[in-house]
Write a protein that holds these residues in place. Structure first.
Motif, mmCIF file in Angstrom:
data_model
loop_
_atom_site.group_PDB
_atom_site.id
_atom_site.type_symbol
_atom_site.label_atom_id
_atom_site.label_comp_id
_atom_site.label_asym_id
_atom_site.label_seq_id
_atom_site.Cartn_x
_atom_site.Cartn_y
_atom_site.Cartn_z
ATOM 1 N N TRP A 62 33.656 44.627 41.957
ATOM 2 C CA TRP A 62 34.129 45.489 40.866
ATOM 3 C C TRP A 62 35.258 44.834 40.082
ATOM 4 C CZ3 TRP A 62 35.128 49.678 45.073
ATOM 5 C CH2 TRP A 62 33.898 50.087 45.623
ATOM 6 N N ARG A 63 35.985 43.911 40.743
ATOM 7 C CA ARG A 63 37.088 43.159 40.127
ATOM 8 C C ARG A 63 38.169 44.090 39.576
ATOM 9 N NH1 ARG A 63 34.471 40.144 35.786
ATOM 10 N NH2 ARG A 63 36.349 38.864 35.654
ATOM 11 N N VAL A 64 38.561 45.033 40.434
ATOM 12 C CA VAL A 64 39.612 45.983 40.052
ATOM 13 C C VAL A 64 40.841 45.821 40.960
ATOM 14 C CG1 VAL A 64 38.033 47.666 39.047
ATOM 15 C CG2 VAL A 64 38.564 47.805 41.496
ATOM 16 N N GLY A 65 40.963 44.643 41.572
ATOM 17 C CA GLY A 65 42.111 44.381 42.425
ATOM 18 C C GLY A 65 42.204 42.916 42.765
ATOM 19 N N LEU A 66 43.297 42.554 43.415
ATOM 20 C CA LEU A 66 43.545 41.185 43.857
ATOM 21 C C LEU A 66 43.489 41.129 45.384
ATOM 22 C CD1 LEU A 66 46.608 40.442 41.548
ATOM 23 C CD2 LEU A 66 44.255 39.636 41.204
ATOM 24 N N HIS A 67 43.037 40.001 45.923
ATOM 25 C CA HIS A 67 42.894 39.853 47.377
ATOM 26 C C HIS A 67 43.959 38.883 47.886
ATOM 27 C CE1 HIS A 67 41.134 39.601 51.303
ATOM 28 N NE2 HIS A 67 40.003 40.198 50.945
#
Length: 449
Positions: free
Chosen positions: A383-388
């Motif tokens: 979804w690419r709605v956060g950083l890991h």
């Protein structure tokens, strides 16, 4: 619809951990709002607070757990013990309930139990009662996690590779090693029993929606061959705070009221994760160095062998108090809804992920156990709605991720993708949305028994 359900009672049986109790009680509230009467059978261990739900009937059964067994870190071992020791008490409780039910006014429609209860098929078959399974995992994890014992035999325990696990996307090889690092001698038989119990049920309820599981739902329907109902985020109108096993610190809300819009990073690692003292200090230093306002939840038991947050040096605490607030537990849904929250540093438990998406709060991902590794990959890579954080609990990494999320082009792009995903998921609960349709089908299904 409500009138047709008058006199129908549904029996619910949650697994006694916070992340399973919350969705079950929320489901109970949904069903109660549609005219069903509710009985919750629960263990003595981690019993839900009955006084918080006066419209439900609560029945407690003994679980036979010793204090040492309750404190085990091996949750598969704990769940195996619970299944062995609760079968007879549960059968007796349910049998008495069926006998005492008035067929005219209180006919029991079905049992809905957590997927972690595996002894239920024989009990409900002997009592001729329909049975549905509630899964608190995302569909993709539930669908694929039955293959974990096989994958463990094949995985290299030294692997730090970032390669995709082909049998379990979007997990990476290094996620898989961490997921399976604990000794899990009970895992294979437990998962096999869970799979059989699920396949022989009258349906599966997922606290998720089609918009978050577009690839995995069709395969789940094909594999399980029973009706599947993806009804979340229907829960959003039924807060989970009343089913919390922890005392919530309500002072964080007036503190948030004093902060600027989208200026605060909320930090919480759920009800099961544990870390070392040095790891908590790294997180605290990362928060301090980021310069961002923060609300940090340090659960009692988060750092093993401590009372609370005494591992944080007093000098560091003093500087932390200038920019943030530390609490033992927070009313999470209320916090995530607050205008001051601009990001969420999270363990990526599924409930937390969905709540964050529903409120449009971008995430920094730091998974610790089990399904959290896959959830973090969905958030950051799909979804690419956060950083890991890539399993690094280091102050510089934490500072950098927070700064990236709140400032600059990367954070702006993440916030825009989160806004679009929030809208997409939000439409699912509106009339004719996927979750709304699934809920109506579930209500009809329960009413038909």
């Amino acid at each position: 619809m409500e009138k047709s359900n008058d006199g129908l009672r549904v029996v619910l049986f949650p697994l006694p951990i916070q992340g399973c109790i919350n969705p079950m009680i929320q489901l109970a509230k949904i069903l109660r709002s549609r005219g069903f009467s509710i009985t919750v059978i629960h263990t003595r261990f981690n019993a839900p607070k009955a006084s918080s739900h006066p419209l439900f009937t609560f029945l407690e059964i003994p679980d036979g757990l010793s204090e040492t067994e309750k404190r085990t870190d091996d949750k598969t071992f704990l769940f195996t013990l619970l299944n062995q020791r609760c079968e007879a008490p549960f059968h007796d409780c349910l049998a008495k309930l069926l006998v005492s039910s008035d067929s005219e006014t209180q006919r029991i429609s079905c049992l809905i139990h957590d997927s972690g209860w595996t002894f239920t098929p024989s009990v409900t078959k002997s009592l001729k009662l329909p049975r549905l399974v509630l899964s608190t995992y995302t569909v993709s994890f539930f669908l694929n996690h039955f293959a974990l014992p096989k994958l463990r035999h094949e995985a290299s325990q030294d692997s730090e590779q970032d390669d995709l696990v082909q049998e379990f996307p979007p997990l990476r090889e290094n996620d898989l090693v961490r997921l399976l690092k604990e000794k899990r001698e009970y895992l294979e038989p437990y998962l096999n029993m869970m799979l059989e119990a699920t396949k022989s049920s009258s349906g599966i309820i997922f606290m998720s929606c089609e918009e978050l599981n577009q690839d995995s739902l069709p395969k789940a329907r094909e594999d399980f061959k029973v009706p599947i109902y993806a009804i979340e985020p229907s829960f959003s109108n039924f807060p989970a705070s009343s089913s919390s096993l922890f005392t919530q610190d309500e002072t964080c809300i007036p503190w948030l009221d004093k902060q600027e819009d989208k200026s605060v990073i909320y930090v919480s690692f759920g009800s099961l994760a544990t870390m070392t003292g040095p790891e908590l200090i790294e997180i605290a230093c990362g928060l301090r160095n980021s310069g961002q306002q923060f609300l940090l939840v340090v659960r009692v038991g988060l750092v093993k062998g401590t009372e609370w947050n005494e591992v944080i040096p007093e000098e560091l605490k003093a500087t932390l108090n200038e920019k943030g607030k530390i609490v033992k537990w927070a009313p999470q849904q209320e916090v995530l809804k607050h205008r001051a929250i601009g990001g969420f540093l999270t363990h990526n438990g599924w409930n937390s992920v969905v709540e964050s998406v529903c409120e449009g709060v971008p995430m920094v991902c730091l998974p610790f156990i089990w399904d959290q590794f896959l959830n973090a990959r969905l958030v950051s890579g799909v979804w690419r709605v956060g950083l890991h954080l890539e399993h690094r609990i280091e102050r510089n990494e934490i500072e950098s991720s927070i700064r990236s999320l709140f400032f600059g082009n990367e954070g702006e792009a993440i916030r825009e993708r989160m806004r679009l995903l929030q809208e997409k998921v939000g439409r699912s609960v509106k009339e004719n949305g996927s979750a709304s349709r699934a809920l109506e089908s579930l209500i009809d299904h329960i009413s038909s028994f």
